[in-house]
Scaffold this motif. Structure first.
Motif, PDB file in Angstrom:
ATOM      1  N   LYS A 190       0.819  -1.218   0.000  1.00 28.79           N
ATOM      2  CA  LYS A 190       0.000   0.000   0.000  1.00 28.79           C
ATOM      3  C   LYS A 190       0.855   1.272   0.000  1.00 28.79           C
ATOM      4  O   LYS A 190       0.477   2.279  -0.591  1.00 28.79           O
ATOM      5  N   LYS A 191       2.011   1.205   0.670  1.00 28.84           N
ATOM      6  CA  LYS A 191       2.851   2.387   0.817  1.00 28.84           C
ATOM      7  C   LYS A 191       3.882   2.554  -0.299  1.00 28.84           C
ATOM      8  O   LYS A 191       4.577   3.575  -0.345  1.00 28.84           O
ATOM      9  N   GLU A 192       3.997   1.578  -1.182  1.00 22.76           N
ATOM     10  CA  GLU A 192       5.021   1.646  -2.226  1.00 22.76           C
ATOM     11  C   GLU A 192       4.655   2.718  -3.264  1.00 22.76           C
ATOM     12  O   GLU A 192       3.595   2.660  -3.887  1.00 22.76           O
ATOM     13  N   PRO A 193       5.545   3.701  -3.465  1.00 22.63           N
ATOM     14  CA  PRO A 193       5.283   4.745  -4.471  1.00 22.63           C
ATOM     15  C   PRO A 193       5.166   4.147  -5.877  1.00 22.63           C
ATOM     16  O   PRO A 193       5.827   3.166  -6.206  1.00 22.63           O
ATOM     17  N   LEU A 194       4.287   4.721  -6.678  1.00 20.22           N
ATOM     18  CA  LEU A 194       4.071   4.332  -8.083  1.00 20.22           C
ATOM     19  C   LEU A 194       3.331   3.005  -8.243  1.00 20.22           C
ATOM     20  O   LEU A 194       3.090   2.568  -9.361  1.00 20.22           O
ATOM     21  N   VAL A 195       2.992   2.351  -7.140  1.00 20.09           N
ATOM     22  CA  VAL A 195       2.134   1.167  -7.210  1.00 20.09           C
ATOM     23  C   VAL A 195       0.705   1.627  -6.942  1.00 20.09           C
ATOM     24  O   VAL A 195       0.380   2.100  -5.855  1.00 20.09           O
ATOM     25  N   LEU A 196      -0.150   1.528  -7.968  1.00 20.42           N
ATOM     26  CA  LEU A 196      -1.518   2.039  -7.869  1.00 20.42           C
ATOM     27  C   LEU A 196      -2.415   1.137  -7.037  1.00 20.42           C
ATOM     28  O   LEU A 196      -3.286   1.609  -6.318  1.00 20.42           O
ATOM     29  N   ASP A 197      -2.201  -0.161  -7.119  1.00 22.62           N
ATOM     30  CA  ASP A 197      -3.033  -1.115  -6.391  1.00 22.62           C
ATOM     31  C   ASP A 197      -2.359  -2.481  -6.448  1.00 22.62           C
ATOM     32  O   ASP A 197      -1.333  -2.649  -7.114  1.00 22.62           O
ATOM     33  N   TYR A 198      -2.943  -3.440  -5.783  1.00 22.63           N
ATOM     34  CA  TYR A 198      -2.440  -4.812  -5.850  1.00 22.63           C
ATOM     35  C   TYR A 198      -3.611  -5.773  -5.712  1.00 22.63           C
ATOM     36  O   TYR A 198      -4.677  -5.431  -5.193  1.00 22.63           O
ATOM     37  N   HIS A 199      -3.416  -7.007  -6.178  1.00 24.73           N
ATOM     38  CA  HIS A 199      -4.423  -8.051  -6.015  1.00 24.73           C
ATOM     39  C   HIS A 199      -3.753  -9.417  -6.176  1.00 24.73           C
ATOM     40  O   HIS A 199      -2.563  -9.503  -6.431  1.00 24.73           O
ATOM     41  N   CYS A 200      -4.544 -10.461  -6.030  1.00 23.28           N
ATOM     42  CA  CYS A 200      -4.028 -11.832  -6.147  1.00 23.28           C
ATOM     43  C   CYS A 200      -2.859 -12.102  -5.198  1.00 23.28           C
ATOM     44  O   CYS A 200      -1.898 -12.787  -5.567  1.00 23.28           O
ATOM     45  N   LEU A 201      -2.930 -11.548  -3.977  1.00 23.75           N
ATOM     46  CA  LEU A 201      -1.881 -11.809  -2.992  1.00 23.75           C
ATOM     47  C   LEU A 201      -2.088 -13.195  -2.405  1.00 23.75           C
ATOM     48  O   LEU A 201      -3.125 -13.488  -1.816  1.00 23.75           O
ATOM     49  N   ARG A 202      -1.084 -14.039  -2.568  1.00 19.91           N
ATOM     50  CA  ARG A 202      -1.130 -15.395  -2.028  1.00 19.91           C
ATOM     51  C   ARG A 202       0.185 -15.714  -1.340  1.00 19.91           C
ATOM     52  O   ARG A 202       1.253 -15.332  -1.824  1.00 19.91           O
ATOM     53  N   THR A 203       0.102 -16.388  -0.213  1.00 20.68           N
ATOM     54  CA  THR A 203       1.309 -16.751   0.531  1.00 20.68           C
ATOM     55  C   THR A 203       1.216 -18.195   0.999  1.00 20.68           C
ATOM     56  O   THR A 203       0.125 -18.754   1.112  1.00 20.68           O
ATOM     57  N   ARG A 204       2.373 -18.772   1.265  1.00 17.50           N
ATOM     58  CA  ARG A 204       2.443 -20.099   1.860  1.00 17.50           C
ATOM     59  C   ARG A 204       3.833 -20.272   2.457  1.00 17.50           C
ATOM     60  O   ARG A 204       4.720 -19.427   2.246  1.00 17.50           O
ATOM     61  N   LYS A 205       4.017 -21.346   3.190  1.00 19.41           N
ATOM     62  CA  LYS A 205       5.316 -21.593   3.802  1.00 19.41           C
ATOM     63  C   LYS A 205       5.684 -23.058   3.651  1.00 19.41           C
ATOM     64  O   LYS A 205       4.818 -23.938   3.548  1.00 19.41           O
TER      65      LYS A 205
END
Length: 300
Positions: free
Chosen positions: A221-236
């Motif tokens: 959210k705080k990264e400059p020039l990044v308008l938005d994000y989606h499809c965030l997936r994580t695993r370990k």
């Protein structure tokens, strides 16, 4: 080959559990206390768990190769399932032995030596827990954290057995030892179910913990020039954390700048936990495809 600090910790835990198991088995059969025998069996299982943890750490720490490009971290899940089933079986056996001795009206002897071995067990286990917690703070290794929590429960079991022996010695109420043994058996089965659940979560690619995911979202959210994000997936998987995400940037952005932004985001995510190895895959989008109802299709 130099052993890592987590693997050294599991070896120390294995050796400690072996000493406690031998002492408890000898005293347990000398005294006839089901609770002491139950505690001895628990120590034997502790030793098995620590051995499994050491093997799992050795395999999971190995570098990825052409056959296993994502590493072998999921071996910890398999080990957890196996350990959980063994521990469940031990809990059932403890309950069986307690019921059998109740029906046969067996009694306890040699109270003093039984009490002494339990006091010794409590002191040694407390020292081991302190050491494991020290290693966890140094390495932030989830296997060591689990081992420390497991031995913490042993402190409770050992303290319960000690109290039981003292009460039986001064009151002659032998049923207390048997009732406590059944309670220990049920407690062990409950703990085993948590281990099995954790193993399944690893094998089924459960997401990272809530706190880590929130930190990743905050970075995006705080990264400059990044308008938005989606499809965030994580695993370990073992010592490796995996992150996949789509970043929305302006369509006319130069490739070099987009690449620089992606690298910056990856670096910030890695700094969340420097003790983990991060495998990050970021896809740059020229528009927010969620606006045209394609987000789910792209994520699948």
């Amino acid at each position: 080959m130099k052993l890592s600090l987590p693997r050294i910790a599991t070896l120390v835990a294995t050796f400690t559990a072996l000493i406690l198991a031998i002492a408890k088995v000898i005293v347990g059969f000398m005294s006839g206390s089901v609770a002491v025998i139950a505690s001895a069996l628990d120590s034997i299982l502790d030793m098995a768990v620590s051995i499994f943890n050491n093997i799992a750490l050795k395999i999971s720490e190995s570098s990825p190769n052409s056959k296993y490009p994502y590493g072998k971290g999921k071996i910890e899940g398999l080990a957890a399932l196996f350990e959980g089933l063994i521990i469940t079986g031990s809990g059932v056996f403890i309950i069986y032995e307690a019921v059998r001795k109740i029906l046969q009206k067996e009694t306890i002897s040699n109270f003093d030596i039984s009490i002494y071995v339990m006091i010794f067990s409590i002191i040694v286990t407390a020292a081991l827990v302190s050491f494991l917690l020290y290693v966890y703070k140094k390495t932030n290794n989830i296997v060591i954290k689990s081992d420390a929590l497991h031995y913490k429960t042993d402190l409770v079991v050992n303290a319960s057995v000690l109290v039981s022996l003292i009460i039986v010695k001064f009151t002659g109420l032998y049923w207390i030892d048997y009732v406590l043994s059944i309670a220990i058996g049920i407690y062990i089965i409950k703990e085993a179910s948590e281990i099995i659940k954790e193993g399944f979560e690893i094998l089924l690619d459960a997401a990272l913990d809530f706190e880590t995911i929130e930190k990743i979202k905050e970075i995006l959210k705080k990264e400059p020039l990044v308008l938005d994000y989606h499809c965030l997936r994580t695993r370990k998987a073992g010592i490796r954390n995996f992150v996949d995400v789509h970043l929305v940037m302006t369509p006319d952005m130069k490739l070099k700048l987009a690449h620089s932004i992606v690298e910056n985001v990856e670096e910030k995510i890695r700094n969340i936990d420097k003790n983990k190895k991060w495998i990050i895959n970021i896809h740059a989008d020229p528009y927010d495809d969620s606006l045209v109802n394609k987000m789910q299709e792209e994520c699948d």
